[in-house]
Each structure stands twice: as structure tokens, then as C-alpha cells.
Scaffold this active site. Structure first.
Site, PDB file in Angstrom:
ATOM      1  N   GLU A 272       0.878  -1.172   0.000  1.00 54.29           N
ATOM      2  CA  GLU A 272       0.000   0.000   0.000  1.00 54.29           C
ATOM      3  C   GLU A 272       0.914   1.220   0.000  1.00 54.29           C
ATOM      4  OE1 GLU A 272      -2.734   2.450   3.042  1.00 54.29           O
ATOM      5  OE2 GLU A 272      -2.961   0.267   3.166  1.00 54.29           O
ATOM      6  N   CYS A 308      -3.843   7.188   5.304  1.00 55.22           N
ATOM      7  CA  CYS A 308      -3.794   6.864   3.884  1.00 55.22           C
ATOM      8  C   CYS A 308      -5.108   7.162   3.178  1.00 55.22           C
ATOM      9  CB  CYS A 308      -3.416   5.403   3.689  1.00 55.22           C
ATOM     10  SG  CYS A 308      -4.485   4.251   4.572  1.00 55.22           S
TER      11      CYS A 308
END
Length: 543
Positions: A272, A308
Site C-alpha cells: 500500500e 492513507c
């Protein structure tokens, strides 16, 4: 995105390791195993037990087969034991996390609870057994393409997994986080490369996890902690590591993904990397400017924007931009300063802030403050900028790149019909995309726009904010590159287990040599999808 694996490199490829020192893979007497694991973990936490990474990889490799052969319910009980042990140590762990990360107690309390819950979710997932995807095609002499052998397919653990922990979620995406839970649930030994932003928390958490797994009778070596950038890279190159996972920056994640792909035997790497999570407000949804402003302010400022899923861009109709921007400015004005995770992240955020605000066509709506102390720790308040679609497109990466911290840009657009092409061109890969539309607004323009977002994002939200990722079976936390290195998986939710499994088919295998989930007596009592002999004659009739 989080800062990861990009700090000082240690002088050698050794690592502080937490885990039992024995190379034995077989479960031992549980009391003895727990005592051994606790002693080793305590020594490691004190810095007294330095183990070469070769030994770490060897222990994980030795544990792989016996761990893969443990019954799902046994592994489930082990995950619950870890969850309970973490919950019991919550006060100590939260205090350590507050000191090392600067995150607030309420946020860390919720995050630790989330960590406990996701461990229990995976326990339920593996007891259910559907994740094994057991398929049985009995031998069929009358198969339409000629006699069919007995074929039985299932998913099996890939083997030892190396996880590079993130900085911004010291519980949920770190030592005992989602990747650890998913790998252990799948039956894979896991080595966690701890993040340098919270080393003491990493060591203490690892000690708790190690002892809980040992007390539950899991093989030695199924969980280990390694500290140090060079140790992490060395382990990633080791042939005994069969998969990797990562939460962090685009630069560091891409470097690690390239290493995994360049190995003589490449391995899957689930990284990620970063996301700007655009939010689009349609004209039909502008009536409640105050609510949108308040929600946006809360979403960009929570945990100092170090999430995020923080929305980096808010697209609003030009004729409503003034009102919406004013409501955002009013809401942001009430946000108190918050410490950033570490000096490196603060420095990166300051650089991005100056870059964005210096771009032609970008105006400052709220000029956030940044205060540093003698140790270069920084406290910040949110920064909000505004621009137009044309200026944003002209600026390119200077504005479009992720700003990891409390900075977001309001973008005024003139024509709703331009949003579809704009989203596809400027935001090709994100964890999330959000749409605000009025009730009943399902026009062809909106339908086409939503279809485009589903191609460029892992999660499409309606009328909400992307921060806050529910730990639940249907969650997707992933997305097309550059959000992740692999769009086929998720790092949150029960589907995350599939990243650490691979398929094997057994043909005409004796019953005694089949894995339990494929046997006729089905001792694990898992779902089996059976294609009975004779069915192929009716294929195409669409019954």
C-alpha cells in the site's frame, strides 16, 4: 501512505529479533513453550538478543509446514489468545504508543480495539472455512470431453511472509496488525520488519504476541520481529520468504516491490503506497455547505492528516465554491494543533506544503502552522488551499502528489460533465473516491462518473468521508497503482487472507493423502463445492 523503511540503515544485516530461539518447528509443552517465548522476547526487548537474519528466516521456514497443517480451529484459538493478551496489556501499550508517536489516547484506544477485533474476525473466518475454496470434481467416465479424473482443488498457505510495518497505525498496521493477522490465519509464518518510528512499542507488542502464540501451542517460529532497514531488505531477498507486504510511501514501497520482482524466484508483494482520495461534490448536493465543510475539516485533520485515506482534493461547483470554502475555513479554524509522527514525516510534510502553496494558480485558504521543538518533533494545524481544474492540470505532480499530513486542496469546476474525464486522467489509482450527490440524483452523467470511479478506486463512497476503514468482511482497502502494487487484494477485511494463499489441485489422490478440507469425510467441516458426475451433459442449458 505512511513513512516506512527509509530511515537510518544499520551497519550489518543482523536484527533484533523477538521469538523463541530454538529451531524446532514442532509444538512443545505449552507452559514450557510460553516460558521460553516470553524469556526470549524479554531479552530481545532489552536489546540483549541479537540474531542474524539467516536464523530468523530458517526458523520461519522450519515452521511453515507444521503451521500449515494445524487445524483451522486451532489457529483461530491462537488468534483469539493474541487478541486477549493485547487487550489485557492495553494500558501499557497505549502509554508507550503515545510517547513514541504523539497520537492521542482516544485514537490509540480505538486503534488497539480495532486490532483486537480484526484478530477475532480472522479467527471466525478460518473456522468458517469458506476461505479454503474447496472444490471437488469426482471422477466422471461420461464427462462430455472424455473421461474426467477425480480433481480436488483448494487454497494452501504460500509459506513465510515478510511484512514491513507502517508508522501511522502503530497497532492496526504494525506488529500485530492486519497483515500479521491475515498471514497467521492463512497458516503462514510471519516476520514483521518493525517500523523505526515506534521501536519500543514494536518490541513489547512482539513479546506479547510471541508468548500468546506459544501458549496456544503454535509451532516455534510462526511469528518473529526484525528491526533495521538492512535486515528487512536482506530478508526480502531470502529465498525462504514467499510473500511480502508493506504499508508506507510510494518511494520505499516501489523499491521493495522491485526487489521482490527481481529475485531469481519472484514473489508476490502487496504494497500500500499512497492515495489522494478525491472527493467530488455535485451541484445537487451543495445545499448544506456547513455540513460538508465540517465533515471535510474533520477528515483532513484527524491524526494530523497522517492517514492513507485522507481526502487530498475536494471538487466543488464553481458557483458554490465561495460558500463551501468559507464553511471549510470556519471549521478548520477550530482544529487544535497535533503532533506529527516523527521528524522525518514532519520534514516531508513541510516540503510538500511549501511546494503546493508556491504553485501558480493555487491560493491559500487556511495557512496552517507548523511548530517544532528542540528534538525536531513538529506540531501542526491544517492547511487548506484552493485552485481551479485548469490550474491543477497545469501544475501536475507539484500539486497532485500526496501530501502526507493535514493539507488538502479545494478545486472549483465549471461543468459537471468534465468530471468523468478529469477523474480518469488525474486520479488513475486511489484507495478511495467519494461522491456527494443529491437524493434521487441518478442521472446518466452521475452513472458514468460512478462507473469510472469504480475502475480507478478500491472503495467508492457516497455522502461520507473516507477516513475510518471498517474492519468487516466486505471492506476493500486497496486500489489500482499507485495506491497499491497489486490491485487484486485488500489489507483490511476478511478477504485479506487470500493474499497469502495459493491454489493446488490433487488428481486421483488417495483419500488418506488428501488435505482434510478435500476429503470425503470433511473432518474440518468446511464448505465444499462439488460438481457431481454427469452434470456436464446439461452445461449450456442455464438451469
Amino acid at each position: 501512505m505512511t513513512d516506512n523503511a527509509s530511515t537510518a540503515t544499520p551497519p550489518s544485516a543482523s536484527a533484533t529479533a523477538t521469538g523463541a530461539a530454538s529451531g524446532s518447528a514442532a509444538p512443545a509443552d505449552t507452559d514450557t513453550a510460553a516460558d521460553t517465548a516470553t524469556a526470549a522476547a524479554t531479552a530481545a526487548a532489552a536489546g540483549a538478543d541479537t540474531v542474524d537474519v539467516q536464523a530468523i528466516a530458517a526458523r520461519a521456514s522450519a515452521a511453515a509446514r507444521p503451521f500449515a497443517q494445524t487445524a483451522p480451529r486451532e489457529r483461530a484459538r491462537a488468534l483469539v489468545a493474541v487478541a486477549d493478551a493485547l487487550a489485557a496489556a492495553s494500558d501499557e501499550l497505549i502509554e508507550t504508543a503515545m510517547d513514541e508517536t504523539g497520537l492521542a489516547r482516544p485514537r490509540l484506544t480505538g486503534e488497539l480495539k480495532r486490532t483486537v477485533v480484526q484478530l477475532k474476525l480472522f479467527a471466525e473466518t478460518i473456522v468458517d472455512g469458506a476461505y479454503l475454496d474447496a472444490r471437488i470434481d469426482p471422477a466422471d467416465p461420461d464427462f462430455v470431453l472424455g473421461p474426467r479424473p477425480d480433481l480436488r482443488r483448494t487454497l494452501v498457505p504460500v509459506g513465510p511472509v515478510l511484512n514491513f510495518a507502517g508508522s501511522n497505525f502503530p497497532f492496526a498496521f504494525s506488529v500485530a496488525g492486519g497483515d500479521t493477522a491475515a498471514a497467521l490465519a492463512a497458516g503462514c509464518p510471519i516476520i514483521v520488519k518493525g517500523h523505526p518510528g515506534h521501536p519500543e512499542l514494536s518490541k513489547r507488542t512482539a513479546a506479547i504476541v510471541t508468548a500468546a502464540l506459544a501458549s496456544a501451542g503454535m509451532p516455534d517460529g510462526v511469528f518473529q520481529l526484525a528491526l533495521g532497514q538492512e535486515a528487512g531488505v536482506t530478508l526480502l531477498k531470502d529465498e525462504r520468504i514467499r510473500a511480502g507486504s508493506f504499508t508506507g510511501s510510494l518511494r520505499a514501497g516501489r523499491m521493495l516491490a522491485d526487489i521482490a520482482a527481481a529475485r531469481p524466484r519472484p514473489i508476490p508483494f502487496f504494497g500500500e503506497l499512497g492515495s489522494v482520495n478525491p472527493v467530488f461534490v455535485f451541484p445537487s448536493a451543495t445545499a448544506d455547505a456547513a455540513a460538508i465543510g465540517a465533515g471535510f475539516a474533520a477528515s483532513i485533520s484527524g491524526s494530523a492528516g497522517q492517514l492513507c485515506t485522507k481526502p487530498g482534493f475536494l471538487f466543488v461547483p464553481a458557483d458554490a465554491a465561495t460558500e463551501l470554502t468559507a464553511s471549510i475555513a470556519a471549521a478548520v479554524a477550530d482544529v487544535p494543533e497535533h503532533r506529527m509522527l516523527n521528524p522525518q514525516i514532519a520534514s516531508g510534510f513541510s516540503s510538500r506544503q511549501h511546494t503546493v502553496l508556491a504553485v501558480e494558480g493555487v491560493s491559500t485558504v487556511v495557512d496552517g502552522a507548523l511548530r517544532t521543538d528542540g528534538e525536531q518533533q513538529a506540531w501542526v494545524t491544517p492547511t487548506v488551499a484552493s485552485t481551479t481544474v485548469a490550474a491543477l492540470a497545469a501544475a501536475g505532480s507539484a500539486v497532485l502528489d500526496e501530501a502526507f499530513g493535514p493539507l488538502s486542496v479545494v478545486v472549483a469546476y465549471d461543468d459537471v460533465s468534465e468530471l468523468t474525464a478529469l477523474a480518469a486522467e488525474l486520479f488513475p489509482g486511489n484507495l478511495t473516491a467519494t461522491v456527494f450527490v443529491g437524493e434521487g440524483d441518478a442521472s446518466p452523467v452521475v452513472e458514468e462518473f460512478v462507473a469510472t470511479l469504480s475502475e480507478t478506486s478500491g472503495r467508492v463512497l457516497f455522502g461520507g468521508w473516507p477516513t475510518g476503514v471498517a474492519v468487516t468482511p466486505a471492506m476493500q482497502h486497496g486500489g489500482p497503482y499507485p495506491a497499491t502494487t497489486s490491485d487484486s487484494g485488500t489489507s483490511v477485511g476478511s478477504a485479506a487472507i487470500t493474499r497469502f494463499l495459493r491454489a493446488v489441485t490433487y488428481q486421483d489422490a488417495p483419500e488418506a493423502l488428501l488435505p482434510p478440507q478435500l476429503r470425503d469425510d470433511n473432518p474440518w467441516n468446511v464448505p465444499q463445492r462439488i460438481a457431481p458426475a454427469g452434470d456436464s451433459a446439461a452445461w449450456g442449458q442455464l438451469r
